[in-house]
Design a protein around this motif. Structure first.
Motif, PDB file in Angstrom:
ATOM      1  N   ARG A 178      35.569  52.908  49.351  1.00 50.70           N
ATOM      2  CA  ARG A 178      36.193  53.855  50.279  1.00 50.70           C
ATOM      3  C   ARG A 178      36.116  53.344  51.720  1.00 50.70           C
ATOM      4  NH1 ARG A 178      37.471  58.855  48.030  1.00 50.70           N
ATOM      5  NH2 ARG A 178      36.982  58.850  45.806  1.00 50.70           N
ATOM      6  N   PRO A 179      37.190  53.594  52.512  1.00 50.71           N
ATOM      7  CA  PRO A 179      38.201  54.608  52.265  1.00 50.71           C
ATOM      8  C   PRO A 179      39.469  54.136  51.572  1.00 50.71           C
ATOM      9  CG  PRO A 179      38.400  53.840  54.516  1.00 50.71           C
ATOM     10  CD  PRO A 179      37.211  53.126  53.918  1.00 50.71           C
ATOM     11  N   SER A 180      39.699  52.823  51.386  1.00 52.93           N
ATOM     12  CA  SER A 180      41.031  52.454  50.888  1.00 52.93           C
ATOM     13  C   SER A 180      41.114  51.141  50.126  1.00 52.93           C
ATOM     14  CB  SER A 180      42.016  52.395  52.061  1.00 52.93           C
ATOM     15  OG  SER A 180      41.611  51.429  53.018  1.00 52.93           O
ATOM     16  N   THR A 181      39.989  50.471  49.821  1.00 51.68           N
ATOM     17  CA  THR A 181      40.051  49.113  49.281  1.00 51.68           C
ATOM     18  C   THR A 181      39.842  49.075  47.775  1.00 51.68           C
ATOM     19  OG1 THR A 181      39.223  48.184  51.338  1.00 51.68           O
ATOM     20  CG2 THR A 181      39.056  46.799  49.385  1.00 51.68           C
ATOM     21  N   ASN A 182      40.821  48.526  47.059  1.00 52.89           N
ATOM     22  CA  ASN A 182      40.663  48.199  45.641  1.00 52.89           C
ATOM     23  C   ASN A 182      40.194  46.750  45.574  1.00 52.89           C
ATOM     24  OD1 ASN A 182      41.858  50.671  44.254  1.00 52.89           O
ATOM     25  ND2 ASN A 182      43.465  50.118  45.717  1.00 52.89           N
ATOM     26  N   THR A 183      38.941  46.567  45.275  1.00 57.39           N
ATOM     27  CA  THR A 183      38.308  45.271  45.489  1.00 57.39           C
ATOM     28  C   THR A 183      38.466  44.317  44.314  1.00 57.39           C
ATOM     29  OG1 THR A 183      36.203  44.200  46.066  1.00 57.39           O
ATOM     30  CG2 THR A 183      36.077  46.130  44.640  1.00 57.39           C
ATOM     31  N   THR A 184      38.447  43.016  44.622  1.00 57.00           N
ATOM     32  CA  THR A 184      38.397  41.967  43.600  1.00 57.00           C
ATOM     33  C   THR A 184      36.956  41.576  43.269  1.00 57.00           C
ATOM     34  OG1 THR A 184      38.494  40.212  45.265  1.00 57.00           O
ATOM     35  CG2 THR A 184      40.595  40.982  44.363  1.00 57.00           C
ATOM     36  N   ALA A 185      35.987  42.177  43.939  1.00 56.30           N
ATOM     37  CA  ALA A 185      34.592  41.752  43.822  1.00 56.30           C
ATOM     38  C   ALA A 185      34.028  41.952  42.426  1.00 56.30           C
ATOM     39  CB  ALA A 185      33.737  42.497  44.841  1.00 56.30           C
ATOM     40  N   VAL A 186      33.215  40.997  41.999  1.00 53.41           N
ATOM     41  CA  VAL A 186      32.493  41.051  40.726  1.00 53.41           C
ATOM     42  C   VAL A 186      31.031  40.738  41.014  1.00 53.41           C
ATOM     43  CG1 VAL A 186      32.279  40.046  38.416  1.00 53.41           C
ATOM     44  CG2 VAL A 186      34.552  40.315  39.457  1.00 53.41           C
ATOM     45  N   GLU A 187      30.122  41.465  40.396  1.00 49.95           N
ATOM     46  CA  GLU A 187      28.691  41.186  40.528  1.00 49.95           C
ATOM     47  C   GLU A 187      28.055  41.106  39.148  1.00 49.95           C
ATOM     48  OE1 GLU A 187      26.447  43.356  43.511  1.00 49.95           O
ATOM     49  OE2 GLU A 187      28.310  44.004  44.484  1.00 49.95           O
ATOM     50  N   SER A 188      27.034  40.259  39.027  1.00 53.38           N
ATOM     51  CA  SER A 188      26.335  40.084  37.753  1.00 53.38           C
ATOM     52  C   SER A 188      24.889  40.552  37.877  1.00 53.38           C
ATOM     53  CB  SER A 188      26.379  38.629  37.302  1.00 53.38           C
ATOM     54  OG  SER A 188      25.693  37.794  38.216  1.00 53.38           O
ATOM     55  N   TYR A 189      24.360  41.078  36.767  1.00 50.21           N
ATOM     56  CA  TYR A 189      23.004  41.638  36.741  1.00 50.21           C
ATOM     57  C   TYR A 189      22.175  40.887  35.712  1.00 50.21           C
ATOM     58  CZ  TYR A 189      19.500  45.409  37.109  1.00 50.21           C
ATOM     59  OH  TYR A 189      18.368  46.159  37.357  1.00 50.21           O
ATOM     60  N   ASN A 190      20.944  40.522  36.093  1.00 53.80           N
ATOM     61  CA  ASN A 190      20.072  39.748  35.207  1.00 53.80           C
ATOM     62  C   ASN A 190      18.909  40.563  34.652  1.00 53.80           C
ATOM     63  OD1 ASN A 190      18.381  40.059  37.389  1.00 53.80           O
ATOM     64  ND2 ASN A 190      18.296  37.879  37.921  1.00 53.80           N
ATOM     65  N   GLY A 191      19.003  41.873  34.792  1.00 56.29           N
ATOM     66  CA  GLY A 191      17.919  42.742  34.362  1.00 56.29           C
ATOM     67  C   GLY A 191      17.027  43.176  35.496  1.00 56.29           C
ATOM     68  N   THR A 192      17.213  42.541  36.655  1.00 58.53           N
ATOM     69  CA  THR A 192      16.412  42.859  37.834  1.00 58.53           C
ATOM     70  C   THR A 192      17.257  43.065  39.076  1.00 58.53           C
ATOM     71  OG1 THR A 192      14.560  41.556  36.955  1.00 58.53           O
ATOM     72  CG2 THR A 192      14.507  42.097  39.301  1.00 58.53           C
ATOM     73  N   SER A 193      18.211  42.160  39.323  1.00 63.20           N
ATOM     74  CA  SER A 193      18.975  42.209  40.564  1.00 63.20           C
ATOM     75  C   SER A 193      20.427  41.812  40.326  1.00 63.20           C
ATOM     76  CB  SER A 193      18.347  41.285  41.599  1.00 63.20           C
ATOM     77  OG  SER A 193      18.323  39.944  41.123  1.00 63.20           O
ATOM     78  N   TRP A 194      21.267  42.212  41.284  1.00 64.34           N
ATOM     79  CA  TRP A 194      22.682  41.887  41.265  1.00 64.34           C
ATOM     80  C   TRP A 194      22.965  40.701  42.187  1.00 64.34           C
ATOM     81  CZ3 TRP A 194      26.002  44.243  37.973  1.00 64.34           C
ATOM     82  CH2 TRP A 194      25.628  45.472  37.432  1.00 64.34           C
ATOM     83  N   THR A 195      23.869  39.824  41.746  1.00 66.07           N
ATOM     84  CA  THR A 195      24.337  38.718  42.585  1.00 66.07           C
ATOM     85  C   THR A 195      25.846  38.617  42.491  1.00 66.07           C
ATOM     86  OG1 THR A 195      24.042  37.128  40.772  1.00 66.07           O
ATOM     87  CG2 THR A 195      22.212  37.388  42.326  1.00 66.07           C
ATOM     88  N   GLY A 196      26.467  38.043  43.499  1.00 62.10           N
ATOM     89  CA  GLY A 196      27.908  37.869  43.490  1.00 62.10           C
ATOM     90  C   GLY A 196      28.354  36.918  42.401  1.00 62.10           C
ATOM     91  N   ALA A 197      29.501  37.211  41.791  1.00 65.33           N
ATOM     92  CA  ALA A 197      30.094  36.373  40.751  1.00 65.33           C
ATOM     93  C   ALA A 197      31.548  36.097  41.131  1.00 65.33           C
ATOM     94  CB  ALA A 197      30.009  37.087  39.398  1.00 65.33           C
ATOM     95  N   PRO A 198      32.215  35.159  40.447  1.00 65.39           N
ATOM     96  CA  PRO A 198      33.605  34.862  40.777  1.00 65.39           C
ATOM     97  C   PRO A 198      34.489  36.108  40.778  1.00 65.39           C
ATOM     98  CG  PRO A 198      32.746  33.186  39.321  1.00 65.39           C
ATOM     99  CD  PRO A 198      31.703  34.246  39.393  1.00 65.39           C
ATOM    100  N   SER A 199      35.384  36.183  41.760  1.00 66.74           N
ATOM    101  CA  SER A 199      36.216  37.371  41.956  1.00 66.74           C
ATOM    102  C   SER A 199      37.402  37.411  41.002  1.00 66.74           C
ATOM    103  CB  SER A 199      36.742  37.402  43.393  1.00 66.74           C
ATOM    104  OG  SER A 199      35.699  37.527  44.311  1.00 66.74           O
ATOM    105  N   LEU A 200      37.883  38.628  40.767  1.00 67.41           N
ATOM    106  CA  LEU A 200      39.137  38.838  40.051  1.00 67.41           C
ATOM    107  C   LEU A 200      40.304  38.244  40.823  1.00 67.41           C
ATOM    108  CD1 LEU A 200      38.584  42.614  39.253  1.00 67.41           C
ATOM    109  CD2 LEU A 200      38.834  40.842  37.509  1.00 67.41           C
ATOM    110  N   ASN A 201      41.416  38.057  40.148  1.00 65.72           N
ATOM    111  CA  ASN A 201      42.627  37.618  40.816  1.00 65.72           C
ATOM    112  C   ASN A 201      43.314  38.760  41.571  1.00 65.72           C
ATOM    113  OD1 ASN A 201      42.921  34.734  39.911  1.00 65.72           O
ATOM    114  ND2 ASN A 201      42.799  35.731  37.924  1.00 65.72           N
ATOM    115  N   THR A 202      43.172  39.978  41.030  1.00 68.49           N
ATOM    116  CA  THR A 202      43.839  41.139  41.630  1.00 68.49           C
ATOM    117  C   THR A 202      42.839  42.269  41.791  1.00 68.49           C
ATOM    118  OG1 THR A 202      45.914  40.530  40.540  1.00 68.49           O
ATOM    119  CG2 THR A 202      45.743  42.770  41.395  1.00 68.49           C
TER     120      THR A 202
END
Length: 268
Positions: free
Chosen positions: A112-136
């Motif tokens: 919010r307020p207006s972004t449809n994100t390409t972001a992807v995050e991965s979880y290892n059981g403890t923490s989240w980290t950035g992963a390769p983004s979607l195309n759309t």
């Protein structure tokens, strides 16, 4: 429980959590229920209330992730109790969840307020980290598979729904054959090479079902009742799935009772 719930598990061992009631004041929920293939039981609530959240994993090892508005919190479930997990790098809602509690992905979503994100995050059981983004960048996609073989189908932006599909190989996302129907907020079950999507919004609630074999999509049997924004069976299969809760299209037709909130989907 009513709509925008999240879920984890299979057709016969499922858990649903969070969501919001369909009538004013549209309050977010902390309620959790488990399904054993026959009946629902209310179990320990989540630590906090969430709507528009995402879920992944199994009935005894689930994640409840993000939510409205721009929530970063993650809760872990062990089949009995909930505890706090690592926080998302970007708070958002309406993400697709893929994988299991110790190896999961959240895909796309709405910031919010207006972004449809390409972001992807991965979880290892403890923490989240950035992963390769979607195309759309899209929200309300339907996720299936694992962190090395993932599938994100359908979804919507700020103006329209889509039938777009992307596959993930653990390193990058590739646009593949489109789903047989365009919709956001569909429910799902299965893997990257054997997936089932059902229901969604188009913009009204629909009964449509489609299956994926890793290359092509084909139409399946329609659901008995149109619904969107419900729970699926992320750890289930393409031939044995579960649709729970959701929204049929009018506030008077919320799926709130144990006798009406479940739809078993079995295909041959």
């Amino acid at each position: 429980l009513a709509r925008t719930t999240a879920s984890a598990g299979t057709q016969t061992a499922n858990v649903i959590f969070g969501g919001e009631m369909g009538n004013p004041p549209y309050a977010p929920q902390s309620v959790v229920e488990e399904y054993n293939g026959t009946a629902w039981s209310e179990v320990n609530n989540m630590p906090g209330t969430k709507s528009n959240l995402s879920g992944l994993g199994t009935q005894i090892a689930a994640l409840a992730i993000g939510g409205y508005p721009n929530v970063t919190a993650t809760f872990e479930y062990d089949g009995t109790n909930w505890s706090s997990g690592g926080s998302l790098g970007t708070g958002r809602e309406l993400m697709a969840g893929i994988g299991v509690q110790t190896a999961g992905l959240v895909v796309g979503g709405y910031v919010r307020p207006s972004t449809n994100t390409t972001a992807v995050e991965s979880y290892n059981g403890t923490s989240w980290t950035g992963a390769p983004s979607l195309n759309t960048g899209l929200r309300s996609r339907t996720g299936s598979g694992t962190t090395s073989a993932g599938l994100a189908a359908g979804g919507q932006d700020n103006s329209a729904v889509t039938n777009a599909v992307e596959e993930y190989d653990g390193s990058s996302w590739t646009t593949v054959n489109t789903r047989t129907y365009a919709a956001g907020s569909a429910m799902g079950s299965g893997t990257q090479t054997a997936a089932l999507n059902f229901g969604g919004v188009q913009p009204g609630s629909i009964t449509t079902t489609a299956s994926y074999d890793g290359t092509n999509w084909s139409a399946g049997s329609a659901m008995a009742t149109a619904r969107q924004m419900g729970g699926g069976s992320p750890a289930g299969t393409s031939s044995s799935a579960l649709a729970t809760t959701g929204y049929s299209g009018t506030a008077s037709e919320e799926f709130t009772g144990a006798s009406t909130q479940t739809k078993n989907i079995t295909t041959s």
